[in-house]
Structure formats: structure tokens, C-alpha cells
Design a protein around this motif. Structure first.
Motif, PDB file in Angstrom:
ATOM      1  N   LEU A 158       0.872  -1.248  -0.040  1.00 39.23           N
ATOM      2  CA  LEU A 158       0.051  -0.119  -0.082  1.00 39.23           C
ATOM      3  C   LEU A 158       1.128   1.226   0.062  1.00 39.23           C
ATOM      4  O   LEU A 158       1.615   1.538   0.970  1.00 39.23           O
ATOM      5  N   ASN A 159       1.118   1.952  -1.150  1.00 39.34           N
ATOM      6  CA  ASN A 159       1.718   3.253  -1.386  1.00 39.34           C
ATOM      7  C   ASN A 159       0.968   4.498  -0.780  1.00 39.34           C
ATOM      8  O   ASN A 159       0.091   4.695  -1.758  1.00 39.34           O
ATOM      9  N   LEU A 160       1.313   5.085  -0.115  1.00 41.61           N
ATOM     10  CA  LEU A 160       0.449   6.227   0.411  1.00 41.61           C
ATOM     11  C   LEU A 160       1.020   7.515   0.197  1.00 41.61           C
ATOM     12  O   LEU A 160       0.576   8.813   0.345  1.00 41.61           O
ATOM     13  N   ILE A 161       2.155   7.669  -0.595  1.00 44.95           N
ATOM     14  CA  ILE A 161       2.736   8.977  -0.849  1.00 44.95           C
ATOM     15  C   ILE A 161       2.105   9.644  -1.834  1.00 44.95           C
ATOM     16  O   ILE A 161       1.189   9.217  -2.681  1.00 44.95           O
ATOM     17  N   LYS A 162       2.533  10.915  -2.151  1.00 50.34           N
ATOM     18  CA  LYS A 162       1.613  11.813  -2.958  1.00 50.34           C
ATOM     19  C   LYS A 162       1.727  11.566  -4.618  1.00 50.34           C
ATOM     20  O   LYS A 162       2.461  11.248  -4.947  1.00 50.34           O
ATOM     21  N   THR A 163       0.699  11.899  -5.164  1.00 50.67           N
ATOM     22  CA  THR A 163       0.643  11.464  -6.551  1.00 50.67           C
ATOM     23  C   THR A 163       1.161  12.781  -7.232  1.00 50.67           C
ATOM     24  O   THR A 163       2.000  12.638  -8.119  1.00 50.67           O
ATOM     25  N   GLN A 164       0.720  13.922  -7.195  1.00 54.53           N
ATOM     26  CA  GLN A 164       0.860  15.361  -7.734  1.00 54.53           C
ATOM     27  C   GLN A 164       1.518  16.219  -6.883  1.00 54.53           C
ATOM     28  O   GLN A 164       1.110  16.629  -5.782  1.00 54.53           O
ATOM     29  N   GLU A 165       2.508  16.857  -7.388  1.00 55.70           N
ATOM     30  CA  GLU A 165       3.196  18.117  -6.441  1.00 55.70           C
ATOM     31  C   GLU A 165       3.557  19.070  -7.464  1.00 55.70           C
ATOM     32  O   GLU A 165       3.988  18.904  -8.728  1.00 55.70           O
ATOM     33  N   LYS A 166       3.443  20.094  -6.841  1.00 55.34           N
ATOM     34  CA  LYS A 166       4.010  21.340  -7.636  1.00 55.34           C
ATOM     35  C   LYS A 166       5.476  21.542  -8.036  1.00 55.34           C
ATOM     36  O   LYS A 166       5.780  21.499  -9.198  1.00 55.34           O
ATOM     37  N   ASP A 200      -3.266   7.848  -2.560  1.00 55.75           N
ATOM     38  CA  ASP A 200      -2.703   9.350  -2.157  1.00 55.75           C
ATOM     39  C   ASP A 200      -3.255   9.700  -0.715  1.00 55.75           C
ATOM     40  O   ASP A 200      -4.503  10.363  -0.889  1.00 55.75           O
ATOM     41  N   LEU A 201      -2.560   9.391   0.244  1.00 56.07           N
ATOM     42  CA  LEU A 201      -3.129   9.742   1.591  1.00 56.07           C
ATOM     43  C   LEU A 201      -3.429  11.413   1.780  1.00 56.07           C
ATOM     44  O   LEU A 201      -4.482  11.553   2.328  1.00 56.07           O
ATOM     45  N   HIS A 202      -2.349  12.033   1.411  1.00 59.32           N
ATOM     46  CA  HIS A 202      -2.438  13.341   1.597  1.00 59.32           C
ATOM     47  C   HIS A 202      -3.544  13.984   0.944  1.00 59.32           C
ATOM     48  O   HIS A 202      -4.145  14.604   1.487  1.00 59.32           O
ATOM     49  N   LYS A 203      -3.845  13.628  -0.533  1.00 59.75           N
ATOM     50  CA  LYS A 203      -5.129  14.127  -1.096  1.00 59.75           C
ATOM     51  C   LYS A 203      -6.264  13.821  -0.701  1.00 59.75           C
ATOM     52  O   LYS A 203      -7.195  14.877  -0.314  1.00 59.75           O
ATOM     53  N   ALA A 209     -15.001  15.867   1.333  1.00 58.40           N
ATOM     54  CA  ALA A 209     -16.164  14.807   1.008  1.00 58.40           C
ATOM     55  C   ALA A 209     -15.620  13.585   1.058  1.00 58.40           C
ATOM     56  O   ALA A 209     -16.485  12.541   0.879  1.00 58.40           O
ATOM     57  N   THR A 210     -14.351  13.356   1.709  1.00 56.99           N
ATOM     58  CA  THR A 210     -13.833  11.782   1.640  1.00 56.99           C
ATOM     59  C   THR A 210     -13.646  11.331   3.146  1.00 56.99           C
ATOM     60  O   THR A 210     -13.129  12.132   3.820  1.00 56.99           O
ATOM     61  N   ASN A 211     -14.303  10.236   3.138  1.00 59.24           N
ATOM     62  CA  ASN A 211     -14.260   9.481   4.678  1.00 59.24           C
ATOM     63  C   ASN A 211     -13.002   8.322   4.525  1.00 59.24           C
ATOM     64  O   ASN A 211     -13.197   7.425   4.101  1.00 59.24           O
ATOM     65  N   VAL A 212     -11.948   9.004   5.122  1.00 60.78           N
ATOM     66  CA  VAL A 212     -10.812   8.249   4.893  1.00 60.78           C
ATOM     67  C   VAL A 212     -10.724   7.116   5.642  1.00 60.78           C
ATOM     68  O   VAL A 212     -10.396   5.952   4.849  1.00 60.78           O
ATOM     69  N   LEU A 213     -11.185   6.942   6.862  1.00 66.12           N
ATOM     70  CA  LEU A 213     -11.437   5.806   7.461  1.00 66.12           C
ATOM     71  C   LEU A 213     -12.342   4.605   6.529  1.00 66.12           C
ATOM     72  O   LEU A 213     -11.864   3.478   6.790  1.00 66.12           O
TER      73      LEU A 213
END
Length: 250
Positions: A158-166, A200-203, A209-213
Motif C-alpha cells: 500500500l503506497n501512501l505517498i503523493k501523486t502530484q506535487e508543484k 494518495d493519503l495526503h490528497k 468529501a472523503t471519509n478516509v477511514l
């Protein structure tokens, strides 16, 4: 220092076996343990976390135990760390042993590539430097072979790091990691291939609108359906063959 499954399925219950990966004073006590041929005179020091609480479900009291064990081999702050987390659940009985007990184990680690960051007091987000010295990804392959040896197949990532960054930082690792998994899976069978999940956990945390749990619960259900969970009926004369892994169902 050892998971519930390893403890209950130990063929020699009178001998306490050191899990050298999670015992931080293993080297310091090795001499006396070898000389005495037992572990009675030494105490295993484990660096991690422990929490136990009581839950009430459908009128039954359950004990929920969470144990985290940090590997002494990978003790870095960010680039190299390896933590095994175990969740144990059993019925809370007033006297005697619990009749049923179950546990699941997961591993949290850094991305197994050659990468680094230059520390700086002026830059709180230093650039991620990705090394290309392991062209065939042998180290990454050995890492997952070690996980299979420790936990068995399938391995679910399970990869949780960011998908897009500036300014691309973590996303650089994400792209390379995905490429590595595809590269390794080319030589794997359908039963042994690595299951790779991007999330993407950060996103999702930033989205109201997202229920992360709820989403993480679905991921956990998917993983447990593939791996099963350890389940054992505990008796005073319990034998190792009475322990088994059961499929998970919601």
C-alpha cells in the motif's frame, strides 16, 4: 519481540527464542545466552509501542491489543525504517485463559529503493535524490524475498505517498517504485506477484468529501481477504497443529 502466531506455534515452549530482528540488545546478550544455552538470565529490549483496551461488541467484552516492533537493522529516521505492527483480539474473561484469540500482522517500511535527502536547517523539505546504481533492482527484489520468507505470500503493498506535487519530490519515488514493481512482477507467477495499491493519503485527507477511514477499511478488507488472519482456540493442552489461518470476511 515475536508475533502471537510464532509464540503459539513454537514447538519448544520451554525455550524462549529471540527474534533477533526486533531485540535491540541481541548482540550484547548473545555471549551469555550461548554460554548458558537459554534466555532465562537476559531480558529482551524491544523498541516500539504497546496499547491494550477493552471494547464491547454485541454485549461481549473484547480485549484489543496493539503492538509495534521496530527493527534494529533499519533504524533510520526516514530513509530506512521497518516496523512490524500486530493487532490481537480475544474475549475478556474474568478467570482462566481466553478460549479464542486472533491476530493480524502488517509491516510498515520505507520505499525499498536507493534514495536520500540532504539535511538542512534552512530547507524543511529537502530534495529527494534518487540513485540509479542498482539498475536491475536486485536490492529491492531481495527485500521482497525477505518479506515472503517472514510472512509468506501474497505480499500486498500500500503506497501512501503523493501523486502530484508543484515541485516533484515524493512523486519521483512513487513513479520509480511503480516501475520497479512492474519490473519484478515480469518474472513472477500470478500467485506470487506483488499486489501494488496506490492511494494518495495526503490528497484524501484534504478532501472534506472523503471519509478516509471508510476507504482504508475497504483496503484492509481487501488485504485480509487475500492473506487471512491467524486464529487459535486456546486450551491448557493446546498443540501447535490446533492453530490455523482463517479467511477474512466482513
Amino acid at each position: 519481540m515475536r508475533s502471537l502466531q510464532k509464540n503459539l506455534c513454537n514447538n519448544d515452549p520451554d525455550q524462549v527464542l529471540y527474534e533477533t530482528m526486533f531485540v535491540w540488545n541481541e548482540f550484547l546478550t548473545r555471549g551469555i545466552r550461548k554460554h548458558l544455552k537459554n534466555t532465562l538470565w537476559t531480558v529482551a529490549l524491544v523498541y516500539g509501542f504497546f496499547k491494550q483496551t477493552t471494547l464491547s461488541v454485541s454485549g461481549r467484552d473484547l480485549k484489543l491489543t496493539l503492538i509495534a516492533r521496530r527493527s534494529r537493522h533499519y533504524a533510520g529516521t526516514r530513509v530506512a525504517n521497518d516496523v512490524e505492527t500486530e493487532q490481537i483480539v480475544f474475549e475478556d474473561v474474568s478467570d482462566g485463559l481466553p478460549t479464542q484469540i486472533t491476530s493480524i500482522v502488517q509491516n510498515r517500511g520505507s520505499i525499498p529503493l536507493f534514495w536520500s535527502q540532504e539535511t538542512s536547517r534552512l530547507n524543511i523539505k529537502p530534495d529527494i535524490i534518487l540513485s540509479k546504481k542498482d539498475q536491475n533492482y536486485e536490492a529491492t527484489r531481495l527485500h521482497f524475498e525477505n518479506l515472503v520468507e517472514r510472512y509468506g505470500n501474497p505480499i500486498i503493498i500500500l503506497n501512501l505517498i503523493k501523486t502530484q506535487e508543484k515541485k516533484p519530490r515524493e512523486s519521483i519515488l512513487r513513479q520509480e517504485f511503480a516501475h520497479v514493481i512492474d519490473f519484478i512482477n515480469k518474472d513472477m507467477s500470478e500467485e506470487t506477484c506483488l499486489r501494488f495499491l496506490h492511494w494518495d493519503l495526503h490528497k484524501h485527507f484534504r478532501s472534506q468529501a472523503t471519509n478516509v477511514l471508510v476507504l482504508l477499511g475497504k483496503v484492509a478488507a481487501y488485504a485480509l481477504t487475500l492473506t487471512g488472519s491467524f486464529y487459535c482456540r486456546v486450551t491448557s493442552t493446546m498443540r501447535p497443529d490446533e492453530c490455523t489461518a482463517w479467511p477474512f470476511s466482513e
